[in-house]
Design a protein around this motif. Structure first.
Motif, PDB file in Angstrom:
ATOM      1  N   MET A   1     -57.469  10.074  84.187  1.00 56.85           N
ATOM      2  CA  MET A   1     -58.809  10.018  83.613  1.00 56.85           C
ATOM      3  C   MET A   1     -59.334   8.583  83.607  1.00 56.85           C
ATOM      4  SD  MET A   1     -58.912  12.817  80.498  1.00 56.85           S
ATOM      5  CE  MET A   1     -57.472  12.195  79.620  1.00 56.85           C
ATOM      6  N   ALA A   2     -58.483   7.637  83.246  1.00 57.69           N
ATOM      7  CA  ALA A   2     -58.904   6.240  83.220  1.00 57.69           C
ATOM      8  C   ALA A   2     -59.241   5.751  84.621  1.00 57.69           C
ATOM      9  CB  ALA A   2     -57.801   5.384  82.611  1.00 57.69           C
ATOM     10  N   ARG A   3     -58.463   6.178  85.594  1.00 61.49           N
ATOM     11  CA  ARG A   3     -58.661   5.717  86.964  1.00 61.49           C
ATOM     12  C   ARG A   3     -59.885   6.370  87.612  1.00 61.49           C
ATOM     13  NH1 ARG A   3     -53.936   6.571  88.252  1.00 61.49           N
ATOM     14  NH2 ARG A   3     -54.161   8.697  89.013  1.00 61.49           N
ATOM     15  N   ALA A   4     -60.042   7.671  87.406  1.00 57.82           N
ATOM     16  CA  ALA A   4     -61.101   8.403  88.094  1.00 57.82           C
ATOM     17  C   ALA A   4     -62.486   8.095  87.542  1.00 57.82           C
ATOM     18  CB  ALA A   4     -60.826   9.899  88.015  1.00 57.82           C
ATOM     19  N   HIS A   5     -62.568   7.817  86.250  1.00 54.89           N
ATOM     20  CA  HIS A   5     -63.885   7.664  85.630  1.00 54.89           C
ATOM     21  C   HIS A   5     -64.128   6.260  85.074  1.00 54.89           C
ATOM     22  CE1 HIS A   5     -64.583  11.988  85.942  1.00 54.89           C
ATOM     23  NE2 HIS A   5     -63.367  12.161  85.492  1.00 54.89           N
ATOM     24  N   ASP A   6     -63.157   5.357  85.270  1.00 51.63           N
ATOM     25  CA  ASP A   6     -63.300   3.993  84.757  1.00 51.63           C
ATOM     26  C   ASP A   6     -63.667   4.021  83.279  1.00 51.63           C
ATOM     27  OD1 ASP A   6     -63.228   1.249  84.856  1.00 51.63           O
ATOM     28  OD2 ASP A   6     -65.317   1.042  85.454  1.00 51.63           O
ATOM     29  N   ALA A   7     -62.962   4.862  82.529  1.00 51.30           N
ATOM     30  CA  ALA A   7     -63.274   5.048  81.113  1.00 51.30           C
ATOM     31  C   ALA A   7     -62.247   4.326  80.237  1.00 51.30           C
ATOM     32  CB  ALA A   7     -63.283   6.530  80.771  1.00 51.30           C
ATOM     33  N   ASP A   8     -62.640   4.077  78.997  1.00 50.87           N
ATOM     34  CA  ASP A   8     -61.732   3.531  77.989  1.00 50.87           C
ATOM     35  C   ASP A   8     -60.932   4.706  77.425  1.00 50.87           C
ATOM     36  OD1 ASP A   8     -60.389   2.248  75.970  1.00 50.87           O
ATOM     37  OD2 ASP A   8     -62.135   2.078  74.660  1.00 50.87           O
ATOM     38  N   VAL A   9     -59.681   4.850  77.854  1.00 52.71           N
ATOM     39  CA  VAL A   9     -58.861   5.987  77.465  1.00 52.71           C
ATOM     40  C   VAL A   9     -57.768   5.532  76.504  1.00 52.71           C
ATOM     41  CG1 VAL A   9     -57.301   7.814  78.270  1.00 52.71           C
ATOM     42  CG2 VAL A   9     -59.302   7.186  79.642  1.00 52.71           C
ATOM     43  N   ARG A  10     -57.671   6.229  75.381  1.00 58.97           N
ATOM     44  CA  ARG A  10     -56.581   6.037  74.427  1.00 58.97           C
ATOM     45  C   ARG A  10     -55.742   7.318  74.430  1.00 58.97           C
ATOM     46  NH1 ARG A  10     -57.535   0.977  71.875  1.00 58.97           N
ATOM     47  NH2 ARG A  10     -59.139   0.108  73.268  1.00 58.97           N
ATOM     48  N   TYR A  11     -54.430   7.155  74.401  1.00 55.11           N
ATOM     49  CA  TYR A  11     -53.510   8.276  74.610  1.00 55.11           C
ATOM     50  C   TYR A  11     -52.503   8.363  73.471  1.00 55.11           C
ATOM     51  CZ  TYR A  11     -49.459  10.644  76.853  1.00 55.11           C
ATOM     52  OH  TYR A  11     -48.400  11.467  77.152  1.00 55.11           O
ATOM     53  N   ALA A  12     -52.270   9.590  73.008  1.00 53.77           N
ATOM     54  CA  ALA A  12     -51.195   9.865  72.057  1.00 53.77           C
ATOM     55  C   ALA A  12     -50.500  11.147  72.504  1.00 53.77           C
ATOM     56  CB  ALA A  12     -51.742  10.026  70.637  1.00 53.77           C
ATOM     57  N   ASN A  13     -49.219  11.237  72.250  1.00 49.68           N
ATOM     58  CA  ASN A  13     -48.451  12.427  72.631  1.00 49.68           C
ATOM     59  C   ASN A  13     -47.531  12.798  71.478  1.00 49.68           C
ATOM     60  OD1 ASN A  13     -46.812  14.383  73.752  1.00 49.68           O
ATOM     61  ND2 ASN A  13     -46.682  13.390  75.740  1.00 49.68           N
ATOM     62  N   LEU A  14     -47.819  13.924  70.844  1.00 51.70           N
ATOM     63  CA  LEU A  14     -47.057  14.379  69.688  1.00 51.70           C
ATOM     64  C   LEU A  14     -46.068  15.485  70.049  1.00 51.70           C
ATOM     65  CD1 LEU A  14     -49.955  14.508  67.058  1.00 51.70           C
ATOM     66  CD2 LEU A  14     -48.499  12.574  67.701  1.00 51.70           C
ATOM     67  N   ALA A  15     -45.989  15.839  71.336  1.00 54.19           N
ATOM     68  CA  ALA A  15     -45.115  16.927  71.764  1.00 54.19           C
ATOM     69  C   ALA A  15     -43.647  16.547  71.586  1.00 54.19           C
ATOM     70  CB  ALA A  15     -45.389  17.280  73.214  1.00 54.19           C
ATOM     71  N   VAL A  16     -42.836  17.534  71.211  1.00 56.79           N
ATOM     72  CA  VAL A  16     -41.404  17.323  71.020  1.00 56.79           C
ATOM     73  C   VAL A  16     -40.653  18.487  71.662  1.00 56.79           C
ATOM     74  CG1 VAL A  16     -39.512  17.077  69.349  1.00 56.79           C
ATOM     75  CG2 VAL A  16     -41.742  16.046  68.871  1.00 56.79           C
ATOM     76  N   ARG A  17     -39.638  18.158  72.417  1.00 54.28           N
ATOM     77  CA  ARG A  17     -38.846  19.169  73.111  1.00 54.28           C
ATOM     78  C   ARG A  17     -38.261  20.203  72.146  1.00 54.28           C
ATOM     79  NH1 ARG A  17     -34.608  14.813  75.234  1.00 54.28           N
ATOM     80  NH2 ARG A  17     -36.573  13.661  75.207  1.00 54.28           N
ATOM     81  N   GLY A  18     -38.128  21.430  72.628  1.00 55.89           N
ATOM     82  CA  GLY A  18     -37.503  22.481  71.840  1.00 55.89           C
ATOM     83  C   GLY A  18     -38.397  23.154  70.826  1.00 55.89           C
ATOM     84  N   ARG A  19     -39.617  22.681  70.640  1.00 53.33           N
ATOM     85  CA  ARG A  19     -40.473  23.233  69.602  1.00 53.33           C
ATOM     86  C   ARG A  19     -41.006  24.614  69.996  1.00 53.33           C
ATOM     87  NH1 ARG A  19     -38.274  19.838  67.119  1.00 53.33           N
ATOM     88  NH2 ARG A  19     -39.248  18.262  65.782  1.00 53.33           N
ATOM     89  N   LEU A  20     -40.970  25.525  69.036  1.00 50.20           N
ATOM     90  CA  LEU A  20     -41.602  26.827  69.193  1.00 50.20           C
ATOM     91  C   LEU A  20     -43.093  26.695  68.874  1.00 50.20           C
ATOM     92  CD1 LEU A  20     -38.903  29.002  67.389  1.00 50.20           C
ATOM     93  CD2 LEU A  20     -39.239  28.799  69.850  1.00 50.20           C
ATOM     94  N   LEU A  21     -43.832  27.745  69.167  1.00 52.45           N
ATOM     95  CA  LEU A  21     -45.273  27.718  68.936  1.00 52.45           C
ATOM     96  C   LEU A  21     -45.601  27.421  67.476  1.00 52.45           C
ATOM     97  CD1 LEU A  21     -48.138  28.301  70.144  1.00 52.45           C
ATOM     98  CD2 LEU A  21     -47.835  30.633  69.313  1.00 52.45           C
ATOM     99  N   ALA A  22     -44.870  28.040  66.564  1.00 53.56           N
ATOM    100  CA  ALA A  22     -45.145  27.843  65.137  1.00 53.56           C
ATOM    101  C   ALA A  22     -44.989  26.375  64.747  1.00 53.56           C
ATOM    102  CB  ALA A  22     -44.206  28.720  64.300  1.00 53.56           C
ATOM    103  N   GLY A  23     -43.996  25.698  65.306  1.00 52.55           N
ATOM    104  CA  GLY A  23     -43.801  24.293  65.001  1.00 52.55           C
ATOM    105  C   GLY A  23     -44.899  23.413  65.559  1.00 52.55           C
TER     106      GLY A  23
END
Length: 251
Positions: free
Chosen positions: A37-59
């Motif tokens: 996204m940053a490369r294609a649109h020359d935008a100011d992109v801020r990124y966070a990733n809260l995903a954790v392995r093994g998590r079920l949908l409820a988690g």
């Protein structure tokens, strides 16, 4: 696309980026999407990733979604991809899982945040009980597609991409994608979510016979540990936290 994008990913090991050993600033399809996204649109992109392995949908919905919406400033985009661990459990009901997800969709949209849904990657081609996993994956993808259609959300049907079942996109454990697979998903997501260029079609598959010694090593190193975790009710994500819990600039 706005000049400033604050993108946070929620989900399980697929969104965490497990299997991506590529030399990139932010591994995994979510990190590659942020960079795209940053490369294609020359935008100011801020990124966070809260995903954790093994998590079920409820988690994912019970823990990560609240944390995503609590980020300051508020996200402008959330990607959701989960359910892959649920369909590996003995009891799986796509219709029962979609109800809490629909409530989460309403919450996110009510906050004025864009939301994109992705179906999990389909590892069934070379896994034990592959037919059962494939059938459950199709049912979950159908439920996600219907939900996305009703709320007019971007939807990336990763599980039924015509190429991603091929061995060349998967890591040694056959359950998580390698760098090539993660890049393919990032390209699909950039196209669907941000109207990026259409992904380049991969070359024809190169097939070969798997040796018995390789199969035995695979079961010893990957299948048996997975079975042991199921028997002892442990998760690969026990004790783990998010990789990028706060906004990180994407150059």
């Amino acid at each position: 696309m706005p000049d400033t994008v604050r993108y946070v990913a929620i989900g399980d090991s697929f969104s965490e980026g497990i299997g991506d050993a590529g030399a990139v600033p932010f591994p995994g399809w979510t990190g590659r999407l942020a960079s795209g996204m940053a490369r294609a649109h020359d935008a100011d992109v801020r990124y966070a990733n809260l995903a954790v392995r093994g998590r079920l949908l409820a988690g994912v919905l019970g823990e990560q979604l609240d944390a995503a919406l609590a980020l300051d400033p508020t996200p402008t985009l959330i990607t959701f991809c989960a359910g892959g661990n649920d369909l590996l459990r003995p009891r799986f009901d796509a219709h029962a899982l979609i109800a809490p997800l629909e409530a989460a969709v309403a919450t996110v949209l009510g906050r004025g945040v864009r939301l994109a849904l992705l179906s999990p990657a389909d590892p069934s081609a070379r896994l034990p009980l592959g037919r059962l996993i494939n059938a459950r994956g199709d049912a979950w993808a159908d439920a996600l597609a219907d939900l996305a259609d009703r709320y007019d959300l971007p939807f990336v049907d990763v599980s039924r991409d015509p190429h991603l079942r091929r061995a060349e996109f998967w890591s040694d454990d056959r359950l998580h994608m390698n760098a090539t697979g993660h890049q393919r998903v990032a390209d699909l997501a950039l196209h669907a979510i941000e109207d990026g260029p259409a992904p380049i079609e991969p070359a024809s598959e190169q097939t070969g016979r798997t040796r018995l010694s390789e199969e035995l090593r695979y079961y010893r190193e990957h299948v048996l540990p997975w079975v042991q975790r199921r028997v002892t009710r442990r998760s690969s994500g026990d004790g783990r936290s998010a990789t990028y819990p706060a906004w990180t600039p994407v150059d």
